[in-house]
Design an enzyme around this catalytic site. Structure first.
Site, PDB file in Angstrom:
ATOM      1  N   GLU A   1      -0.843  -9.195  -1.103  1.00 54.27           N
ATOM      2  CA  GLU A   1      -2.287  -9.424  -0.914  1.00 54.27           C
ATOM      3  C   GLU A   1      -3.015  -9.398  -2.264  1.00 54.27           C
ATOM      4  OE1 GLU A   1      -2.361  -6.361   2.227  1.00 54.27           O
ATOM      5  OE2 GLU A   1      -3.385  -7.870   3.456  1.00 54.27           O
TER       6      GLU A   1
ATOM      7  N   GLY B   1       0.493  -5.095   0.757  1.00 53.62           N
ATOM      8  CA  GLY B   1      -0.658  -5.057  -0.137  1.00 53.62           C
ATOM      9  C   GLY B   1      -0.346  -5.678  -1.492  1.00 53.62           C
TER      10      GLY B   1
ATOM     11  N   ALA C   1       0.858  -1.174   0.000  1.00 56.36           N
ATOM     12  CA  ALA C   1       0.000   0.000   0.000  1.00 56.36           C
ATOM     13  C   ALA C   1       0.902   1.234   0.000  1.00 56.36           C
ATOM     14  CB  ALA C   1      -0.862  -0.007   1.255  1.00 56.36           C
TER      15      ALA C   1
ATOM     16  N   GLU D   1       4.077  -5.703   7.045  1.00 50.49           N
ATOM     17  CA  GLU D   1       3.303  -4.673   7.740  1.00 50.49           C
ATOM     18  C   GLU D   1       3.677  -4.542   9.207  1.00 50.49           C
ATOM     19  OE1 GLU D   1       2.123  -6.719   5.484  1.00 50.49           O
ATOM     20  OE2 GLU D   1       0.588  -5.781   4.242  1.00 50.49           O
TER      21      GLU D   1
HETATM   22  C1  3H9 Z   1       0.549  -2.326   3.411  1.00 50.09           C
HETATM   23  O1  3H9 Z   1       0.751  -2.800   2.340  1.00 50.09           O
HETATM   24  C2  3H9 Z   1      -0.776  -2.367   4.128  1.00 50.09           C
HETATM   25  C3  3H9 Z   1      -1.747  -3.330   3.528  1.00 50.09           C
HETATM   26  O2  3H9 Z   1      -1.600  -4.598   4.094  1.00 50.09           O
HETATM   27  C4  3H9 Z   1      -3.176  -2.939   3.831  1.00 50.09           C
HETATM   28  C5  3H9 Z   1      -3.704  -1.706   3.222  1.00 50.09           C
HETATM   29  C6  3H9 Z   1      -5.148  -1.517   3.455  1.00 50.09           C
HETATM   30  N1  3H9 Z   1       4.655   3.502   0.061  1.00 50.09           N
HETATM   31  O3  3H9 Z   1      13.320   1.665   0.262  1.00 50.09           O
HETATM   32  P1  3H9 Z   1      13.743   2.404  -0.949  1.00 50.09           P
HETATM   33  C7  3H9 Z   1       9.445   4.863  -1.286  1.00 50.09           C
HETATM   34  S1  3H9 Z   1       1.778  -1.490   4.233  1.00 50.09           S
HETATM   35  C8  3H9 Z   1       5.150   4.710  -0.223  1.00 50.09           C
HETATM   36  O4  3H9 Z   1      14.799   3.422  -0.795  1.00 50.09           O
HETATM   37  P2  3H9 Z   1      14.857  -0.004  -2.068  1.00 50.09           P
HETATM   38  C9  3H9 Z   1      10.550   5.159  -0.282  1.00 50.09           C
HETATM   39  O5  3H9 Z   1      10.108   6.013   0.730  1.00 50.09           O
HETATM   40  C10 3H9 Z   1       3.159  -1.508   3.128  1.00 50.09           C
HETATM   41  N2  3H9 Z   1       6.444   4.924  -0.541  1.00 50.09           N
HETATM   42  O6  3H9 Z   1      14.142   1.415  -2.135  1.00 50.09           O
HETATM   43  C11 3H9 Z   1      11.597   5.773  -1.174  1.00 50.09           C
HETATM   44  O7  3H9 Z   1      11.237   7.133  -1.401  1.00 50.09           O
HETATM   45  P3  3H9 Z   1      12.371   8.256  -1.582  1.00 50.09           P
HETATM   46  C12 3H9 Z   1       3.855  -2.802   3.131  1.00 50.09           C
HETATM   47  C13 3H9 Z   1       7.270   3.879  -0.564  1.00 50.09           C
HETATM   48  O8  3H9 Z   1      15.073  -0.426  -3.445  1.00 50.09           O
HETATM   49  C14 3H9 Z   1      11.430   5.022  -2.501  1.00 50.09           C
HETATM   50  O9  3H9 Z   1      10.121   4.471  -2.452  1.00 50.09           O
HETATM   51  N3  3H9 Z   1       5.062  -2.704   2.297  1.00 50.09           N
HETATM   52  C15 3H9 Z   1       6.811   2.586  -0.263  1.00 50.09           C
HETATM   53  O10 3H9 Z   1      16.025   0.057  -1.119  1.00 50.09           O
HETATM   54  C16 3H9 Z   1      12.436   3.914  -2.686  1.00 50.09           C
HETATM   55  O11 3H9 Z   1      12.413   3.065  -1.546  1.00 50.09           O
HETATM   56  C17 3H9 Z   1       6.245  -2.356   2.821  1.00 50.09           C
HETATM   57  O12 3H9 Z   1       6.378  -2.149   4.002  1.00 50.09           O
HETATM   58  C18 3H9 Z   1       5.449   2.414   0.055  1.00 50.09           C
HETATM   59  N4  3H9 Z   1       4.939   1.204   0.343  1.00 50.09           N
HETATM   60  O13 3H9 Z   1      13.800  -0.982  -1.392  1.00 50.09           O
HETATM   61  C19 3H9 Z   1       7.380  -2.292   1.852  1.00 50.09           C
HETATM   62  N5  3H9 Z   1       7.856   1.731  -0.359  1.00 50.09           N
HETATM   63  O14 3H9 Z   1      13.149   7.830  -2.785  1.00 50.09           O
HETATM   64  C20 3H9 Z   1       8.092  -0.981   2.012  1.00 50.09           C
HETATM   65  C21 3H9 Z   1       8.907   2.462  -0.724  1.00 50.09           C
HETATM   66  O15 3H9 Z   1      11.601   9.503  -1.711  1.00 50.09           O
HETATM   67  N6  3H9 Z   1       9.183  -0.787   1.059  1.00 50.09           N
HETATM   68  N7  3H9 Z   1       8.569   3.765  -0.848  1.00 50.09           N
HETATM   69  O16 3H9 Z   1      13.205   8.198  -0.314  1.00 50.09           O
HETATM   70  C22 3H9 Z   1      10.351  -1.437   1.122  1.00 50.09           C
HETATM   71  O17 3H9 Z   1      10.582  -2.302   1.948  1.00 50.09           O
HETATM   72  C23 3H9 Z   1      11.419  -1.021   0.149  1.00 50.09           C
HETATM   73  O18 3H9 Z   1      11.093   0.255  -0.327  1.00 50.09           O
HETATM   74  C24 3H9 Z   1      11.607  -1.956  -1.070  1.00 50.09           C
HETATM   75  C25 3H9 Z   1      12.609  -1.301  -2.054  1.00 50.09           C
HETATM   76  C26 3H9 Z   1      12.191  -3.297  -0.569  1.00 50.09           C
HETATM   77  C27 3H9 Z   1      10.329  -2.182  -1.789  1.00 50.09           C
END
Ligand code: 3H9
Length: 685
Positions: free
Chosen positions: A104, A101, A62, A124
């Site tokens: 999901e 998400g 999400a 999450e």
């Molecule tokens: C969820 O899904 C809830 C659902 O179950 C229910 C909903 C109803 N959203 O980490 P990076 C941005 S909760 C917004 O440096 P990498 C991040 O801030 C979510 N922004 O890259 C950064 O911005 P900036 C569950 C996001 O290659 C840029 O993207 N998912 C999100 O080292 C690059 O990110 C997670 O918890 C996001 N979801 O790693 C996964 N994700 O460039 C969260 C990233 O401005 N994400 N950004 O600083 C990660 O773990 C890592 O970003 C990922 C890539 C492994 C994907």
């Protein structure tokens, strides 16, 4: 251009998301997905659907920035339901990371195909949440309760091979042929009579229904990891519902728990930390086109605990290291410790024997300073004394090739003084690793007055490469972390003289969520650090403890008495020593509540953090939070010291400091930034 587009391949509809950087499921993506699914449902010419993503990853979850804002339809749970209810089979084509998400959405699909390098997870919990779009109900039904529970409660992803084993993906695609393989898979399944619907499955949850104790067992085994956090408990409760209740009821509970967590303080704190960690990597005032220095070989001076630990970071990342010591015996000891550490990791199954040998093969131990000449970066980890450091920098400057970076691992000394000894002050930087340096994720990067943008940019990129979280600090005694630790230590010592016991002080902090308190930490580190029998004058509690042979855990006693399992118990001998000092101090004695102790220890730290900010020693309040979280065990669910201060209110902190003014003493000054922000009702973050 729309973030969601559709393409036709014969009778297959391919839905493609292109929402850089990580295909987060923001409003436009959700709306596009819902529209594309209804396009497929309504078109008789379409027999099956593929959902895939362009760019570096499948949906990574999400959009976290949308949490806390008014929800915009369609919600993610509704989109997932729509996918699942699509009358045509839907195939998720996964590359990169299918997270939260994103996974999901994939679970709503009828089939999943992934490239071998893909990772799938529900992280999450790391944001203080639980999966809120059906993940807690569908994952156990698809992958079994044991794996689902572990994935949801730890938040750790599984790789594609494991996902295939547990039934989370149906097929592996070729490394570079996902788009074609997914279409071929869709064509295969289109010919089948019925399709698996995750929410209707019961086969994988049947076993847990007969063995409800799996949940209690899991909680007992993970008690330490769960302590203090709200989200993991909610995760377990929701997965239990997947087994105990019909799907719809399970979903209702999941939603209820999700809404409660997402609006709570813990999740806000942990979301703050997610963005804070990424923000910390950004340095103000460095142009994007600043060139980087190529780092092909790293030199390390000093093969002790610190130098050896630092070396391991680079070896593990595949970078050759030249390790210099003064004496052969110390060098041999250092190399043997590195090998032993790697072998221990291998014994735990986290490295192969070949990987151990490959890392060791990159290490060049030597007694000759001159061998550092061809290094691109040299980090000194020698004795923490300015005169010695200066001498080291003069020698390095003369030997190491021009253009190479010279770094100090000092934990509190002035980098600028060291830089002034060289003809390349622009190439001097502080790299303060935390012990054990091969494990702790924090790296304080100390920016000297003349450190060049190029050097800074290079070391920040290098930090990422070796898996560290780097935070930039200006030059001040103790930098960010140790500078804030100091007032806490001072107040902890003073409290002993005013009637609090070491165990009360420690308990106040462990109850707050620290892994240990100041006196437990001192016992672990050794009370005799910097102490000698000859120089001891019985003038502090610590000196007397050392004189009596109570030098910390390693001697079986320190502030605490330790048993054979290193479990500490309050010591009457320590109490007697403290009582003598307290009597001599003439200070009035009284009882302290845990809240009072916390105020006394933590508010002065926040005050110091505010001074660090007002002096520009930290770029932003959230950098301070990242330092304390990753270097000193500050509990994540409070968001770090500055975020915690924001949560309880800066006026509360200021009032607390004013109330304690007498105890804090005449040398204690309140930060003007804290005063002005508290007065204006503002926050640090
Ligand atoms: C969820 O899904 C809830 C659902 O179950 C229910 C909903 C109803 N959203 O980490 P990076 C941005 S909760 C917004 O440096 P990498 C991040 O801030 C979510 N922004 O890259 C950064 O911005 P900036 C569950 C996001 O290659 C840029 O993207 N998912 C999100 O080292 C690059 O990110 C997670 O918890 C996001 N979801 O790693 C996964 N994700 O460039 C969260 C990233 O401005 N994400 N950004 O600083 C990660 O773990 C890592 O970003 C990922 C890539 C492994 C994907």
């Amino acid at each position: 251009m729309s973030v969601i587009t559709t393409q036709r391949d014969g009778d297959i509809l391919v839905i493609v998301s292109d929402n850089p950087p990580v295909n987060a499921l923001g409003h436009a993506v959700r709306a596009g997905l819902a529209a594309a699914i209804s396009e497929a449902a309504g078109d008789d010419g379409i027999k099956a659907v593929v959902i895939r993503c362009d760019g570096r990853t499948f949906f990574a979850g999400a959009d976290i920035t949308e949490f806390g804002k008014p929800p915009l339809a369609p919600s993610l749970p509704d989109v997932v339901d729509a996918i699942e209810q699509c009358p045509k089979p839907v195939v998720a084509a996964i590359h990169g990371t299918a997270l939260g998400g994103g996974l999901e959405v994939a679970l709503g699909c009828h089939y999943r195909i992934a490239v071998p390098s893909a990772k799938l997870g529900l992280p999450e919990v790391k944001l203080g949440l639980l999966p809120g779009a059906g993940g807690t109900q569908r994952l156990p039904r698809v992958a079994g309760v044991a794996d689902a529970l572990s994935m949801i409660v730890t938040g750790d992803p599984v790789d594609a091979a494991r996902a295939l084993e547990i039934g989370l993906v149906d097929r592996l695609a070729g490394a570079d042929t996902l788009a074609e393989d997914a279409i071929a898979f869709a064509r295969d399944v289109a010919a089948r009579a019925g399709h698996p619907v995750s929410s209707l499955r019961t086969d994988r949850i049947a076993e847990a229904a007969n063995h409800p104790q799996v949940f209690d067992k899991f909680i007992a085994e993970n008690a330490r990891r769960l302590k203090g956090f709200d989200a993991p408990k909610a995760c377990v409760e929701a997965v239990r519902a997947a087994v105990d209740r019909p799907f719809d009821e399970g979903i209702r509970l999941e939603r209820e728990l999700f809404m409660k967590l997402v609006s709570g303080t813990q999740s806000k704190a942990m979301r703050h930390l997610f963005f804070a960690e990424r923000q910390a990597a950004k340095i103000d005032g460095i142009p994007a086109d600043t060139p980087m220095i190529d780092i092909a070989r790293v030199g390390i001076l000093g093969a002790g605990t610190m130098g050896g630990g630092i070396a391991m970071n680079f070896l593990s990342a595949g970078l050759p290291v030249t390790l210099v010591e003064r004496e052969q015996a110390a060098l041999d000891r250092g190399v043997a410790t590195i090998r032993k550490n790697y072998e221990r990791t291998a014994a735990r199954g986290r490295m192969t024997a070949e990987q151990v040998e490959a890392a060791m093969a990159l290490l060049t131990p030597t007694l000759a300073y001159e061998d550092l000449a061809d290094c691109d970066l040299v980090i000194e980890a020698v004795f923490e004394l300015m005169e010695i450091k200066k001498e080291v920098f003069r020698r390095l400057d003369a030997i190491v090739k021009p253009g190479a970076i010279l770094a100090s691992n000092t934990s509190y000394l002035d980098i600028d003084e060291m830089a002034a000894e060289t003809k390349r002050p622009e190439a001097v930087v502080g790299l303060h690793f935390f012990s054990p340096a091969n494990i702790m994720r924090l790296l304080e990067v100390v920016r000297g007055a003349r450190t060049s943008p190029s050097v800074l940019k290079t070391v920040m990129a290098l930090a990422k490469k070796i898996g560290k979280i780097a935070v930039v600090s200006g030059v001040c005694p103790g930098f960010i972390g140790n500078r804030m630790l100091r007032p806490r230590q001072t107040e902890a010592q003073k409290l002993l003289l005013e009637g609090a016991s070491p165990w009360e002080v420690d308990a106040a902090l462990t109850e707050f969520g620290f892994p240990m308190g100041p006196f437990q930490m001192a016992d672990l580190a050794g009370l005799d650090l910097g102490w000698t029998a000859e120089g001891s004058t019985s003038s502090t509690i610590r000196e007397v403890l050392c004189e009596r042979g109570r030098r910390g855990q390693k001697t079986g006693s320190g502030f605490y008495d330790y048993d054979d399992n290193r479990r500490g118990a309050p010591s009457p001998e320590t109490e007697a020593i403290i009582a003598e000092f307290a009597a001599k101090s003439g200070l009035p004695q009284r009882k302290f509540s845990a809240d009072e102790i916390r105020e006394r220890l933590l508010y002065p730290m926040i005050n110091e953090g505010a001074k660090i900010l007002e002096e520009g020693m930290a770029q932003r309040a959230s950098d301070i939070d990242i330092v304390w979280l990753n270097g000193y065990g500050w509990p994540a669910y409070t968001g770090g010291p500055m975020f915690w201060a924001d949560t309880i209110g800066l006026k509360t902190v200021l009032d607390g400091l004013e109330r304690q003014a007498d105890a804090l003493g005449p040398d204690f000054t309140v930060s003007s930034l804290l005063k002005s922000k508290a007065g204006a009702g503002e926050t640090f973050n």
